[in-house]
Design a protein around this motif. Structure first.
Motif, PDB file in Angstrom:
ATOM      1  N   UNK A 147     -62.670  22.183  -2.525  1.00  0.00           N
ATOM      2  CA  UNK A 147     -61.767  22.776  -1.542  1.00  0.00           C
ATOM      3  C   UNK A 147     -61.178  21.723  -0.617  1.00  0.00           C
ATOM      4  N   UNK A 148     -61.922  20.654  -0.394  1.00  0.00           N
ATOM      5  CA  UNK A 148     -61.447  19.587   0.496  1.00  0.00           C
ATOM      6  C   UNK A 148     -60.258  18.824  -0.090  1.00  0.00           C
ATOM      7  N   UNK A 149     -60.064  18.910  -1.419  1.00  0.00           N
ATOM      8  CA  UNK A 149     -58.963  18.169  -2.034  1.00  0.00           C
ATOM      9  C   UNK A 149     -57.922  19.102  -2.669  1.00  0.00           C
ATOM     10  N   UNK A 150     -57.879  20.354  -2.222  1.00  0.00           N
ATOM     11  CA  UNK A 150     -56.897  21.297  -2.764  1.00  0.00           C
ATOM     12  C   UNK A 150     -55.462  20.782  -2.617  1.00  0.00           C
ATOM     13  N   UNK A 151     -55.076  20.187  -1.478  1.00  0.00           N
ATOM     14  CA  UNK A 151     -53.706  19.652  -1.394  1.00  0.00           C
ATOM     15  C   UNK A 151     -53.404  18.625  -2.493  1.00  0.00           C
ATOM     16  N   UNK A 152     -54.365  17.777  -2.796  1.00  0.00           N
ATOM     17  CA  UNK A 152     -54.184  16.806  -3.885  1.00  0.00           C
ATOM     18  C   UNK A 152     -54.008  17.529  -5.218  1.00  0.00           C
ATOM     19  N   UNK A 153     -54.880  18.490  -5.492  1.00  0.00           N
ATOM     20  CA  UNK A 153     -54.824  19.205  -6.773  1.00  0.00           C
ATOM     21  C   UNK A 153     -53.486  19.922  -6.930  1.00  0.00           C
ATOM     22  N   UNK A 154     -53.049  20.595  -5.879  1.00  0.00           N
ATOM     23  CA  UNK A 154     -51.813  21.376  -5.961  1.00  0.00           C
ATOM     24  C   UNK A 154     -50.569  20.508  -6.083  1.00  0.00           C
ATOM     25  N   UNK A 155     -50.690  19.228  -5.745  1.00  0.00           N
ATOM     26  CA  UNK A 155     -49.528  18.333  -5.816  1.00  0.00           C
ATOM     27  C   UNK A 155     -49.417  17.637  -7.164  1.00  0.00           C
ATOM     28  N   UNK A 156     -50.369  17.887  -8.075  1.00  0.00           N
ATOM     29  CA  UNK A 156     -50.359  17.245  -9.393  1.00  0.00           C
ATOM     30  C   UNK A 156     -50.139  18.293 -10.487  1.00  0.00           C
ATOM     31  N   UNK A 157     -49.478  17.864 -11.559  1.00  0.00           N
ATOM     32  CA  UNK A 157     -49.166  18.840 -12.592  1.00  0.00           C
ATOM     33  C   UNK A 157     -48.942  18.235 -13.973  1.00  0.00           C
ATOM     34  N   UNK A 158     -48.158  17.174 -14.092  1.00  0.00           N
ATOM     35  CA  UNK A 158     -47.685  16.702 -15.392  1.00  0.00           C
ATOM     36  C   UNK A 158     -48.295  15.378 -15.851  1.00  0.00           C
ATOM     37  N   UNK A 159     -49.305  14.887 -15.135  1.00  0.00           N
ATOM     38  CA  UNK A 159     -49.943  13.631 -15.551  1.00  0.00           C
ATOM     39  C   UNK A 159     -50.787  13.843 -16.802  1.00  0.00           C
ATOM     40  N   UNK A 160     -51.105  12.759 -17.490  1.00  0.00           N
ATOM     41  CA  UNK A 160     -52.077  12.838 -18.579  1.00  0.00           C
ATOM     42  C   UNK A 160     -53.453  13.067 -17.963  1.00  0.00           C
ATOM     43  N   UNK A 161     -54.406  13.596 -18.740  1.00  0.00           N
ATOM     44  CA  UNK A 161     -55.761  13.765 -18.212  1.00  0.00           C
ATOM     45  C   UNK A 161     -56.363  12.461 -17.704  1.00  0.00           C
ATOM     46  N   UNK A 162     -56.057  11.360 -18.371  1.00  0.00           N
ATOM     47  CA  UNK A 162     -56.589  10.051 -17.939  1.00  0.00           C
ATOM     48  C   UNK A 162     -56.030   9.670 -16.576  1.00  0.00           C
ATOM     49  N   UNK A 163     -54.726   9.876 -16.392  1.00  0.00           N
ATOM     50  CA  UNK A 163     -54.109   9.561 -15.102  1.00  0.00           C
ATOM     51  C   UNK A 163     -54.646  10.472 -14.009  1.00  0.00           C
ATOM     52  N   UNK A 164     -54.797  11.755 -14.327  1.00  0.00           N
ATOM     53  CA  UNK A 164     -55.309  12.703 -13.339  1.00  0.00           C
ATOM     54  C   UNK A 164     -56.747  12.358 -12.960  1.00  0.00           C
ATOM     55  N   UNK A 165     -57.573  12.004 -13.959  1.00  0.00           N
ATOM     56  CA  UNK A 165     -58.971  11.663 -13.677  1.00  0.00           C
ATOM     57  C   UNK A 165     -59.053  10.438 -12.765  1.00  0.00           C
ATOM     58  N   UNK A 166     -58.225   9.444 -13.030  1.00  0.00           N
ATOM     59  CA  UNK A 166     -58.251   8.231 -12.200  1.00  0.00           C
ATOM     60  C   UNK A 166     -57.985   8.566 -10.735  1.00  0.00           C
ATOM     61  N   UNK A 167     -57.028   9.432 -10.487  1.00  0.00           N
ATOM     62  CA  UNK A 167     -56.707   9.809  -9.106  1.00  0.00           C
ATOM     63  C   UNK A 167     -57.786  10.698  -8.503  1.00  0.00           C
ATOM     64  N   UNK A 168     -58.253  11.683  -9.272  1.00  0.00           N
ATOM     65  CA  UNK A 168     -59.252  12.624  -8.762  1.00  0.00           C
ATOM     66  C   UNK A 168     -60.591  11.944  -8.518  1.00  0.00           C
ATOM     67  N   UNK A 169     -60.960  10.990  -9.384  1.00  0.00           N
ATOM     68  CA  UNK A 169     -62.265  10.338  -9.254  1.00  0.00           C
ATOM     69  C   UNK A 169     -62.373   9.532  -7.969  1.00  0.00           C
ATOM     70  N   UNK A 170     -61.253   9.044  -7.464  1.00  0.00           N
ATOM     71  CA  UNK A 170     -61.281   8.303  -6.198  1.00  0.00           C
ATOM     72  C   UNK A 170     -61.628   9.221  -5.035  1.00  0.00           C
ATOM     73  N   UNK A 171     -61.301  10.505  -5.173  1.00  0.00           N
ATOM     74  CA  UNK A 171     -61.567  11.476  -4.111  1.00  0.00           C
ATOM     75  C   UNK A 171     -62.917  12.167  -4.278  1.00  0.00           C
ATOM     76  N   UNK A 172     -63.429  12.204  -5.522  1.00  0.00           N
ATOM     77  CA  UNK A 172     -64.689  12.902  -5.804  1.00  0.00           C
ATOM     78  C   UNK A 172     -65.762  11.941  -6.314  1.00  0.00           C
ATOM     79  N   UNK A 173     -65.695  10.693  -5.884  1.00  0.00           N
ATOM     80  CA  UNK A 173     -66.622   9.674  -6.410  1.00  0.00           C
ATOM     81  C   UNK A 173     -68.074   9.968  -6.076  1.00  0.00           C
ATOM     82  N   UNK A 174     -68.325  10.824  -5.086  1.00  0.00           N
ATOM     83  CA  UNK A 174     -69.696  11.170  -4.723  1.00  0.00           C
ATOM     84  C   UNK A 174     -70.146  12.508  -5.316  1.00  0.00           C
TER      85      UNK A 174
END
Length: 336
Positions: free
Chosen positions: A62-89
């Motif tokens: 829930x803390x990263x919903x703005x990030x999630x809602x702003x992404x749509x057309x990236x490859x899974x690899x690109x999306x994971x790279x961005x998301x992992x920086x926010x959910x590294x813990x």
């Protein structure tokens, strides 16, 4: 892209016991990602060993919903790279998110996930079925209740050899042993000799995760192959396991999803190690995702949904260890 987060309590058929815990109910979190008329699903279960709860995962997502809602057309690899920086813990929450994104992405492409990866299911390995620790007569009962070609037997007791000796009397199936960090070096080396005679294929994580000198000793002297589980959590651990284990068991929730799991599998193969993916006690959502990794694996443990008294989803089905894919694209799972 919109995210919907749901939590469930999965009821088990039997109390499930390993060397360090028992449980009758398994809390799980389901992520649904919606975009362009498609829905992708992902799952991650709670886990006391890693201090993960469904509430902590929900809060982190829930803390990263703005990030999630702003992404749509990236490859899974690109999306994971961005998301992992926010959910590294929180690799568990990252797993549910990554799984859902992979599902969504494949559906948008009009393909099953394994097709998108360019894989063929013709030589998929069969899955084992897990027998949790219990009194010997109850373990025999569970074995008879579910005739299966391969069993994973949970051990880590004072009666381990007696348990396997008795189970062997009731089936000709292949056995795999998971001691869940419950043995010492001497126990592992000695038990391997006895267990090999009883038709055991390999031993999974017999000793505590961080005992690298002990793992090296067992790697040199065990008559059975040793597969890492708790010692192989994230991508960096694969290199550590080389020359300490004969194979690695990759868990999606521990490493952060399908995307890093595929990289771990590929790296392990480069080292000449056996590859395996294991499940948690989870619904058919998570199990369906694992199914698409099968063409890349030597072994698989994806019986989690079979251990439930009631599932929350449909998707892949399993008969006699053989996995059958759903007709739909993506991972093929849908909530009931």
């Amino acid at each position: 892209m919109k995210i919907i987060i749901r939590t469930f309590k999965l009821q088990l058929k039997h109390t499930f016991t390993i060397s360090r815990e028992s449980h009758d109910v398994q809390p799980t979190l389901i992520v649904e990602l919606q975009s362009d008329g498609f829905s992708g699903f992902g799952e991650a279960t709670s886990n006391p060993y890693y201090n993960i709860t469904v509430d902590s995962m929900r809060a982190n997502l829930e803390a990263i919903i703005p990030f999630i809602e702003s992404h749509n057309d990236e490859t899974p690899e690109e999306f994971w790279d961005s998301a992992s920086a926010l959910l590294k813990d929180d690799m568990f929450a990252l797993c549910a998110l990554d799984m859902a994104y992979n599902d969504l992405y494949a559906k948008k492409k009009g393909k099953k996930l394994y097709e998108l990866w360019g894989n063929s299911p013709l030589h998929n390995p069969k899955t084992d079925y897990t027998i949790g620790i219990d009194k010997i007569d109850k373990m025999v009962m569970k074995l008879k209740e579910m005739p299966w070609p391969i069993y994973k037997i949970k051990l880590g007791t004072k009666d381990d050899i007696a348990i396997v000796t008795e189970l062997r009397k009731h089936t000709d199936a292949r056995f795999r042993i998971d001691a869940n960090c419950g043995w010492t070096v001497t126990e592992t080396i000695n038990n391997a000799v006895a267990l090999k005679k009883l038709g055991v294929e390999f031993l999974e994580q017999p000793m505590k995760a961080d005992q690298w000198a002990a793992h090296k000793e067992v790697f040199k002297h065990s008559v059975l192959p040793i597969v890492a589980d708790e010692s192989c959590i994230i991508e960096e651990d694969v290199a550590k396991c080389h020359n300490h284990f004969h194979g690695v068991n990759v868990k999606l929730v521990k490493c952060g999803g399908l995307t890093p799991a595929r990289r771990m599998i590929a790296e392990a193969k480069q080292y000449g190690m056996k590859t395996m993916v294991g499940c948690m006690t989870e619904s058919t959502v998570g199990i369906s995702a694992i199914a698409h990794l099968l063409p890349e694996l030597d072994y698989v443990d994806m019986d989690g949904a079979l251990l439930l008294s009631e599932d929350i989803a449909t998707g892949v089905t399993i008969t006699d260890g053989i996995v059958h894919y759903a007709d739909s694209n993506g991972i093929g799972a849908v909530l009931k």
